[in-house]
Scaffold this active site. Structure first.
Site, PDB file in Angstrom:
ATOM      1  N   TYR A   4       0.840  -1.199   0.000  1.00 51.14           N
ATOM      2  CA  TYR A   4       0.000   0.000   0.000  1.00 51.14           C
ATOM      3  C   TYR A   4       0.879   1.254   0.000  1.00 51.14           C
ATOM      4  CZ  TYR A   4      -3.741   3.283   1.011  1.00 51.14           C
ATOM      5  OH  TYR A   4      -4.622   4.331   0.951  1.00 51.14           O
ATOM      6  N   SER A  85      -6.417   0.990  -4.546  1.00 59.13           N
ATOM      7  CA  SER A  85      -6.504   2.407  -4.256  1.00 59.13           C
ATOM      8  C   SER A  85      -5.111   3.027  -4.407  1.00 59.13           C
ATOM      9  CB  SER A  85      -7.096   2.631  -2.859  1.00 59.13           C
ATOM     10  OG  SER A  85      -7.492   3.960  -2.682  1.00 59.13           O
ATOM     11  N   ASP A 168     -17.838   3.910  -7.487  1.00 59.25           N
ATOM     12  CA  ASP A 168     -16.728   4.282  -6.602  1.00 59.25           C
ATOM     13  C   ASP A 168     -16.675   5.806  -6.460  1.00 59.25           C
ATOM     14  OD1 ASP A 168     -14.354   4.673  -5.238  1.00 59.25           O
ATOM     15  OD2 ASP A 168     -13.260   3.139  -6.358  1.00 59.25           O
ATOM     16  N   HIS A 201     -16.023   2.039  -3.190  1.00 59.00           N
ATOM     17  CA  HIS A 201     -14.583   1.810  -3.252  1.00 59.00           C
ATOM     18  C   HIS A 201     -14.199   0.459  -2.667  1.00 59.00           C
ATOM     19  CE1 HIS A 201     -10.540   3.247  -3.880  1.00 59.00           C
ATOM     20  NE2 HIS A 201     -10.222   3.125  -2.601  1.00 59.00           N
TER      21      HIS A 201
END
Length: 229
Positions: A4, A85, A168, A201
């Site tokens: 991430y 993301s 989203d 999302h």
């Protein structure tokens, strides 16, 4: 390999029953990368990958991938990566900067066009993290890594799966749509695209489509990394 690396969000150890059943029990390995930009080691760890220093997060992820190969845990052909993301930006950059290191890439609900991310809602709220593309200096460092602008027709990209959601409201689905279209138009036939029509999302709340998407991703990885894609 999962990562991430943003917004001071820590990736911590935790129970993952679906991953255990669909991946680990089949004798595959899972690695979670703690890279700069995340929150695993405090605010300075996050600040080390802010704005002009964003490449640090990408370099850390690549270093983990290279170490897995060096240790013999994987080869490039058997190493898959996944992120969603901000993590989708991470895997998108990894694809365009080091396609030779991976056998499969999953890019979930991603940011990918960093020169226009502020024009797609709610991207303008993230300028403290990435920078402002309307400012020439900041546009320069964003352009240096923005995956959408770095798709090359002659690059040897591994199979790619991009996912997004029509609903989203966190990261605009245009990022994934545009990237899939650009990869396919550049002749990269092993580019797959999936768009969920409901949910946001984090996907739909219904367990059945959640299970279907999880299965889709693991089947994609298994086929790509075993040479049956």
């Amino acid at each position: 390999l999962y990562g991430y690396g943003g917004f001071e969000v820590p990736l911590l150890p935790g129970y993952a029953g679906v991953r255990g059943r669909l991946w680990l029990e089949k004798d595959y390995a899972y690695v979670q990368a703690n890279i700069r930009g995340g929150g695993e080691f405090g605010p300075n760890w996050h600040r080390a990958a802010l704005k002009a220093n964003r490449q640090n997060a990408f370099d850390d992820f690549i270093a983990v991938a290279q170490d897995l190969v060096k240790r013999g845990i994987a080869t490039p052909a058997t190493l898959g990566i996944q992120g969603g993301s901000n993590g989708g930006l991470l895997t998108g950059v990894s694809l365009t900067q080091h396609p030779e290191l991976f056998g499969a890439v999953i890019i979930d609900v991603p940011l990918l066009d960093m020169l226009r991310y502020t024009e797609l809602p709610p991207g303008a709220s993230w300028m403290a993290e990435y920078g402002d593309p309307a400012k020439p200096e900041e546009a320069g460092w964003l352009a240096a890594y923005s995956p959408y602008q770095h798709v090359e027709p002659d690059a040897a990209y591994p199979p790619v799966l991009l996912t997004t959601s029509t609903a989203d409201d966190r990261v605009h689905p245009g990022h994934a749509r545009k990237m899939a279209a650009r990869l396919q138009a550049a002749g990269h036939a092993k580019t797959l695209f999936f768009e969920e029509t409901e949910g946001g999302h984090g996907g739909r709340g219904d367990r059945r489509p959640q299970a279907a998407q999880a299965a889709m991703k693991y089947v994609f990885l298994q086929r790509a990394l075993t040479g049956t894609a």
